[in-house]
Design a protein around this motif. Structure first.
Motif, PDB file in Angstrom:
ATOM      1  N   VAL A 211      -6.399 -16.871 -22.804  1.00  0.00           N
ATOM      2  CA  VAL A 211      -5.729 -17.634 -21.835  1.00  0.00           C
ATOM      3  C   VAL A 211      -5.608 -19.298 -22.425  1.00  0.00           C
ATOM      4  CG1 VAL A 211      -6.381 -19.147 -19.991  1.00  0.00           C
ATOM      5  CG2 VAL A 211      -7.085 -16.594 -20.008  1.00  0.00           C
ATOM      6  N   VAL A 212      -6.508 -19.442 -23.341  1.00  0.00           N
ATOM      7  CA  VAL A 212      -6.030 -20.978 -23.987  1.00  0.00           C
ATOM      8  C   VAL A 212      -5.013 -20.908 -25.179  1.00  0.00           C
ATOM      9  CG1 VAL A 212      -8.209 -22.200 -23.201  1.00  0.00           C
ATOM     10  CG2 VAL A 212      -8.204 -21.018 -25.622  1.00  0.00           C
ATOM     11  N   THR A 213      -4.769 -19.825 -25.756  1.00  0.00           N
ATOM     12  CA  THR A 213      -3.758 -19.587 -26.490  1.00  0.00           C
ATOM     13  C   THR A 213      -2.617 -19.710 -26.091  1.00  0.00           C
ATOM     14  OG1 THR A 213      -5.268 -18.421 -28.096  1.00  0.00           O
ATOM     15  CG2 THR A 213      -2.965 -18.275 -28.573  1.00  0.00           C
ATOM     16  N   ALA A 214      -2.230 -18.910 -24.851  1.00  0.00           N
ATOM     17  CA  ALA A 214      -1.024 -18.731 -24.190  1.00  0.00           C
ATOM     18  C   ALA A 214      -0.920 -20.216 -23.808  1.00  0.00           C
ATOM     19  CB  ALA A 214      -1.052 -17.920 -23.116  1.00  0.00           C
ATOM     20  N   VAL A 215      -1.622 -20.930 -23.073  1.00  0.00           N
ATOM     21  CA  VAL A 215      -1.474 -22.248 -22.528  1.00  0.00           C
ATOM     22  C   VAL A 215      -1.004 -23.184 -23.777  1.00  0.00           C
ATOM     23  CG1 VAL A 215      -2.432 -24.191 -21.285  1.00  0.00           C
ATOM     24  CG2 VAL A 215      -2.985 -22.029 -20.429  1.00  0.00           C
ATOM     25  N   ALA A 216      -1.678 -23.163 -24.790  1.00  0.00           N
ATOM     26  CA  ALA A 216      -1.504 -23.919 -25.863  1.00  0.00           C
ATOM     27  C   ALA A 216      -0.076 -23.660 -26.291  1.00  0.00           C
ATOM     28  CB  ALA A 216      -2.647 -23.765 -27.143  1.00  0.00           C
ATOM     29  N   ILE A 217       0.118 -22.440 -26.577  1.00  0.00           N
ATOM     30  CA  ILE A 217       1.638 -21.944 -26.988  1.00  0.00           C
ATOM     31  C   ILE A 217       2.778 -22.799 -26.129  1.00  0.00           C
ATOM     32  CG2 ILE A 217       3.360 -20.287 -27.423  1.00  0.00           C
ATOM     33  CD1 ILE A 217       0.864 -18.675 -28.372  1.00  0.00           C
ATOM     34  N   TRP A 218       2.695 -22.351 -24.745  1.00  0.00           N
ATOM     35  CA  TRP A 218       3.696 -22.917 -23.934  1.00  0.00           C
ATOM     36  C   TRP A 218       3.561 -24.485 -23.685  1.00  0.00           C
ATOM     37  CZ3 TRP A 218       8.047 -21.653 -21.847  1.00  0.00           C
ATOM     38  CH2 TRP A 218       8.591 -20.409 -22.100  1.00  0.00           C
ATOM     39  N   SER A 219       2.474 -25.127 -23.555  1.00  0.00           N
ATOM     40  CA  SER A 219       2.858 -26.480 -23.615  1.00  0.00           C
ATOM     41  C   SER A 219       3.090 -27.044 -24.799  1.00  0.00           C
ATOM     42  CB  SER A 219       1.273 -27.285 -23.004  1.00  0.00           C
ATOM     43  OG  SER A 219       0.228 -26.618 -24.157  1.00  0.00           O
ATOM     44  N   GLY A 220       2.912 -26.633 -25.867  1.00  0.00           N
ATOM     45  CA  GLY A 220       3.395 -26.934 -27.400  1.00  0.00           C
ATOM     46  C   GLY A 220       4.910 -26.889 -27.133  1.00  0.00           C
ATOM     47  N   LEU A 221       5.412 -25.558 -26.805  1.00  0.00           N
ATOM     48  CA  LEU A 221       6.694 -25.293 -26.741  1.00  0.00           C
ATOM     49  C   LEU A 221       7.471 -26.447 -25.938  1.00  0.00           C
ATOM     50  CD1 LEU A 221       7.480 -21.697 -26.143  1.00  0.00           C
ATOM     51  CD2 LEU A 221       8.523 -23.157 -27.952  1.00  0.00           C
ATOM     52  N   ILE A 222       6.807 -26.724 -24.747  1.00  0.00           N
ATOM     53  CA  ILE A 222       7.505 -27.715 -23.836  1.00  0.00           C
ATOM     54  C   ILE A 222       7.734 -28.905 -24.321  1.00  0.00           C
ATOM     55  CG2 ILE A 222       7.030 -28.926 -21.670  1.00  0.00           C
ATOM     56  CD1 ILE A 222       5.847 -26.475 -20.527  1.00  0.00           C
ATOM     57  N   PHE A 223       6.504 -29.351 -25.081  1.00  0.00           N
ATOM     58  CA  PHE A 223       6.568 -30.634 -26.010  1.00  0.00           C
ATOM     59  C   PHE A 223       8.014 -30.660 -26.939  1.00  0.00           C
ATOM     60  CE2 PHE A 223       5.558 -33.659 -29.319  1.00  0.00           C
ATOM     61  CZ  PHE A 223       5.372 -34.699 -28.414  1.00  0.00           C
ATOM     62  N   VAL A 224       7.763 -29.602 -27.880  1.00  0.00           N
ATOM     63  CA  VAL A 224       8.751 -29.427 -29.174  1.00  0.00           C
ATOM     64  C   VAL A 224      10.053 -29.305 -28.749  1.00  0.00           C
ATOM     65  CG1 VAL A 224       6.855 -29.158 -30.828  1.00  0.00           C
ATOM     66  CG2 VAL A 224       8.307 -27.257 -29.757  1.00  0.00           C
ATOM     67  N   THR A 225      10.351 -28.523 -27.497  1.00  0.00           N
ATOM     68  CA  THR A 225      11.855 -28.079 -27.252  1.00  0.00           C
ATOM     69  C   THR A 225      12.437 -29.395 -26.414  1.00  0.00           C
ATOM     70  OG1 THR A 225      11.155 -26.784 -25.474  1.00  0.00           O
ATOM     71  CG2 THR A 225      11.318 -25.856 -27.494  1.00  0.00           C
ATOM     72  N   HIS A 226      11.883 -30.256 -26.052  1.00  0.00           N
ATOM     73  CA  HIS A 226      12.202 -31.284 -25.323  1.00  0.00           C
ATOM     74  C   HIS A 226      13.573 -32.008 -25.893  1.00  0.00           C
ATOM     75  CE1 HIS A 226      12.408 -34.333 -22.124  1.00  0.00           C
ATOM     76  NE2 HIS A 226      12.451 -35.341 -23.130  1.00  0.00           N
ATOM     77  N   ARG A 227      14.343 -32.305 -25.127  1.00  0.00           N
ATOM     78  CA  ARG A 227      15.560 -33.072 -25.741  1.00  0.00           C
ATOM     79  C   ARG A 227      15.556 -34.255 -25.095  1.00  0.00           C
ATOM     80  NH1 ARG A 227      20.279 -28.812 -23.935  1.00  0.00           N
ATOM     81  NH2 ARG A 227      19.978 -28.825 -21.752  1.00  0.00           N
ATOM     82  N   GLY A 228      16.428 -35.271 -25.755  1.00  0.00           N
ATOM     83  CA  GLY A 228      16.429 -36.650 -25.233  1.00  0.00           C
ATOM     84  C   GLY A 228      15.176 -37.410 -25.031  1.00  0.00           C
ATOM     85  N   ARG A 229      15.461 -38.443 -24.294  1.00  0.00           N
ATOM     86  CA  ARG A 229      14.342 -39.197 -24.358  1.00  0.00           C
ATOM     87  C   ARG A 229      13.087 -38.943 -23.530  1.00  0.00           C
ATOM     88  NH1 ARG A 229      18.588 -44.124 -23.570  1.00  0.00           N
ATOM     89  NH2 ARG A 229      19.603 -43.913 -25.392  1.00  0.00           N
ATOM     90  N   HIS A 230      12.088 -39.756 -23.301  1.00  0.00           N
ATOM     91  CA  HIS A 230      11.004 -39.438 -22.224  1.00  0.00           C
ATOM     92  C   HIS A 230      10.243 -38.092 -22.730  1.00  0.00           C
ATOM     93  CE1 HIS A 230      13.356 -42.296 -20.480  1.00  0.00           C
ATOM     94  NE2 HIS A 230      14.176 -41.633 -20.155  1.00  0.00           N
ATOM     95  N   ARG A 231       9.472 -37.966 -23.789  1.00  0.00           N
ATOM     96  CA  ARG A 231       8.866 -36.788 -24.136  1.00  0.00           C
ATOM     97  C   ARG A 231       7.728 -36.447 -23.230  1.00  0.00           C
ATOM     98  NH1 ARG A 231       9.322 -33.963 -28.502  1.00  0.00           N
ATOM     99  NH2 ARG A 231      10.916 -34.421 -30.201  1.00  0.00           N
ATOM    100  N   PRO A 232       7.479 -35.297 -23.023  1.00  0.00           N
ATOM    101  CA  PRO A 232       6.219 -34.940 -22.140  1.00  0.00           C
ATOM    102  C   PRO A 232       4.826 -35.058 -23.019  1.00  0.00           C
ATOM    103  CG  PRO A 232       7.649 -32.902 -22.880  1.00  0.00           C
ATOM    104  CD  PRO A 232       8.214 -34.122 -23.442  1.00  0.00           C
ATOM    105  N   TRP A 233       4.586 -36.308 -22.674  1.00  0.00           N
ATOM    106  CA  TRP A 233       3.108 -36.231 -23.615  1.00  0.00           C
ATOM    107  C   TRP A 233       2.004 -35.647 -23.134  1.00  0.00           C
ATOM    108  CZ3 TRP A 233       3.950 -38.006 -28.083  1.00  0.00           C
ATOM    109  CH2 TRP A 233       5.116 -38.882 -28.697  1.00  0.00           C
ATOM    110  N   LEU A 234       2.258 -35.529 -21.534  1.00  0.00           N
ATOM    111  CA  LEU A 234       1.211 -34.490 -20.994  1.00  0.00           C
ATOM    112  C   LEU A 234       0.929 -33.141 -21.621  1.00  0.00           C
ATOM    113  CD1 LEU A 234      -1.100 -34.497 -18.643  1.00  0.00           C
ATOM    114  CD2 LEU A 234       0.597 -33.621 -17.152  1.00  0.00           C
ATOM    115  N   ALA A 235       1.989 -32.759 -21.772  1.00  0.00           N
ATOM    116  CA  ALA A 235       2.224 -31.132 -22.474  1.00  0.00           C
ATOM    117  C   ALA A 235       1.579 -31.228 -23.836  1.00  0.00           C
ATOM    118  CB  ALA A 235       3.587 -30.859 -22.445  1.00  0.00           C
ATOM    119  N   LEU A 236       1.626 -32.184 -24.628  1.00  0.00           N
ATOM    120  CA  LEU A 236       1.217 -32.471 -25.971  1.00  0.00           C
ATOM    121  C   LEU A 236      -0.312 -32.429 -25.681  1.00  0.00           C
ATOM    122  CD1 LEU A 236       1.600 -32.636 -28.878  1.00  0.00           C
ATOM    123  CD2 LEU A 236       1.736 -34.828 -28.738  1.00  0.00           C
ATOM    124  N   LEU A 237      -0.834 -33.377 -24.792  1.00  0.00           N
ATOM    125  CA  LEU A 237      -2.142 -33.436 -24.633  1.00  0.00           C
ATOM    126  C   LEU A 237      -2.939 -32.148 -24.248  1.00  0.00           C
ATOM    127  CD1 LEU A 237      -4.615 -35.462 -24.417  1.00  0.00           C
ATOM    128  CD2 LEU A 237      -3.993 -35.798 -21.976  1.00  0.00           C
TER     129      LEU A 237
END
Lengths: 266, 235
Positions: A211-237
């Motif tokens: 469970v935590v691995t799947a959530v880590a992968i997806w939240s990491g993806l949301i962070f690294v694939t963000h384009r433009g400004r205003h990075r989703p820092w909550l996803a990184l956290l």
């Protein structure tokens, strides 16, 4: 029609049949009893072990299916035409969810059929470890699909399809037989285990690790694939917390050098 | 209305900017963005569509900043973009694809589907709406991309090389469709001067990322003059 259902409609002929064949192959190939296949029919716990263990093939196939569907349908060139306020991960999430729904549907139907077989054969229920035995297989499949999503977005080449297929298939070489919680695929009993049952703490750790691995992968993806400004820092956290959680679950087993995954009943 | 003020866009690791100090104002009507390959047309369109962030300068869409967190959604609701690509989701049907993009823009599912069907009808693909996109020709695929832009019902259409790569008949169909369906503010990029002369009311010429001409398409503006402004494609 929902986005997930739309992708199911677009992919079910290939995905659903591939996953069903994988589940059936594993269920069939386990050691026969009295020369008859489907030996697991004599023990509920053995049946659930083999049922969840089919992720040995299902997880790699589901991950490869996600990569193939993403490359064929929402490759970087297509993504250029998406509305700019749609995050890049969104269509990939829809495709991953569509594959997950199909995988879980296969598991559910297989569970229904196998339960009927066990019930008709008056299988021994003493080794059951519920609810964990029902959870490890589905969460391992979902974690495998999350790997497919990450590979599809970060390494969008056709080589990634066989690559993720083999990499996830080989995951069992790392996680099986050490008594460590298992990621992406779950170990199955290839012979009768009457008189023993899976250790609940081990199954719980395996469930939560996936469970935590799947959530880590997806939240990491949301962070690294963000384009433009205003990075989703909550996803990184969330990603960092989940990585910490995964290590917190995994390391105690590795440090304890645990080997046993079964314990005697009573 | 789109206002662009001293816009510069430089890709990471690029030595020179792709778009440099561009200032312009787009109002109702069809404006053509002319330039050789590599002149910065696609970069400018993608920046206006909100997909790329400017390195410096400002863009406003009806007074809203598409790069500001609070204004982004409202600003981008007013813009629809047709990319240059011939690539599409192969496994989806035409109507599913257009409805999917319309839904992702924030429309509810049922209206999104109705608008998708309407847009496909507008581009002459109503009878192919349930066909998978992998079964459509290159020209039809371009019309599907136009349909998704029309389905957005935005006030501004950004069309990136809508007729490039099409055979003469498909090109004529595309030009007719844009003439008939593209209303409001339209900015279309092209390197086909013939198409530009039959579609646009004003023209912007880009060369090496800079605006070298901006003005209405009058009778004095002819093909050879525009060609001299465009110059050669960048190596």
């Amino acid at each position: 029609m929902s986005a997930v259902f739309m992708w199911i409609k677009a992919s079910w002929k290939l995905v659903l049949s591939a996953l069903a064949i994988a589940q059936l192959m594993v269920m069939y190939n386990v050691q026969p009893v009295d020369g008859i296949p489907f030996g697991w029919r004599v023990d509920w716990s053995w049946m659930l072990s083999v049922w969840g263990g089919a992720t040995l093939l299902m997880s790699p196939l589901a991950a490869a299916a996600v990569v193939a569907l993403v490359l064929l349908n929402v490759n970087p060139e297509v993504q250029q035409g998406l509305p700019a306020n749609v995050p890049r991960w969104k269509p990939v999430a829809h495709i991953s969810a569509a594959v997950a729904v199909q995988g879980l549907a296969v598991q559910l139907i297989a569970l229904g059929i196998c339960s009927l077989v066990c019930w008709l054969c008056q299988a021994d229920p003493r080794g059951l470890t519920l609810p964990w035995q029902l959870l490890t297989g589905p969460v391992a499949l979902i974690a495998g699909i999350a790997v497919g999503s990450a590979v599809a977005m970060l390494i969008p080449t056709y080589w990634s399809i066989p690559g993720v297929l083999f990499a996830l298939f080989l995951a069992h070489r790392i996680f099986f037989w050490h008594g460590w919680p298992e990621l992406f695929t779950t170990e199955m009993a290839t012979g009768m285990v009457t008189g023993g049952r899976p250790i609940p703490g081990f199954l719980a750790a395996t469930t939560w690790l996936n469970v935590v691995t799947a959530v880590a992968i997806w939240s990491g993806l949301i962070f690294v694939t963000h384009r433009g400004r205003h990075r989703p820092w909550l996803a990184l956290l969330i990603c960092l917390v989940c990585i910490g959680g995964a290590l917190g679950i995994y390391l105690p087993f590795v440090l304890a050098d645990a080997w046993d995954t079964y314990e005697p009943i009573g | 209305m789109i206002k662009v003020d001293a816009l510069t866009v430089r890709y990471p690791r690029a030595t020179t900017p792709s778009v440099s100090e561009v200032t312009l104002e787009l109002t109702e009507g069809v404006t053509a963005l002319l330039g050789a390959n590599g002149a910065g047309k696609t970069t400018l369109l993608r920046t206006l569509s909100g997909a790329l962030s400017p390195t410096s300068g400002q863009v406003t869409i009806n007074g809203l900043n598409p790069y500001a967190r609070r204004e982004r959604t409202d600003a981008l609701d007013k813009i629809a973009f047709m990319p240059q690509t011939a690539s599409v989701p192969r496994d989806l049907t035409a109507v599913d694809f257009v409805a999917y993009l319309t839904w992702m823009r924030g429309k509810r599912r049922t209206p999104a589907r109705a608008e998708a069907l309407e847009a496909l009808d507008a581009v002459g693909l109503a009878n192919r709406a349930d066909d998978k996109l992998k079964r459509l020709s290159g020209g039809m695929v371009r019309r599907v991309w136009l349909a998704q832009a029309l389905a957005a019902q935005a006030g501004t259409l950004l069309l990136d090389e809508p007729s490039t790569g099409l055979d003469p008949r498909q090109r004529a169909t595309m030009v007719e469709l844009i003439q008939a369906r593209a209303t409001g503010t339209v900015l279309l990029s092209s390197h086909l001067i013939e198409d530009v002369l039959s579609l646009a009311t004003s023209v912007i010429v880009l060369r090496e990322g800079r605006v070298v001409h901006r003005g209405p398409l009058t009778s004095e503006v002819n093909e050879s003059w525009l060609l001299s402004l465009i110059g050669d494609a960048e190596e």
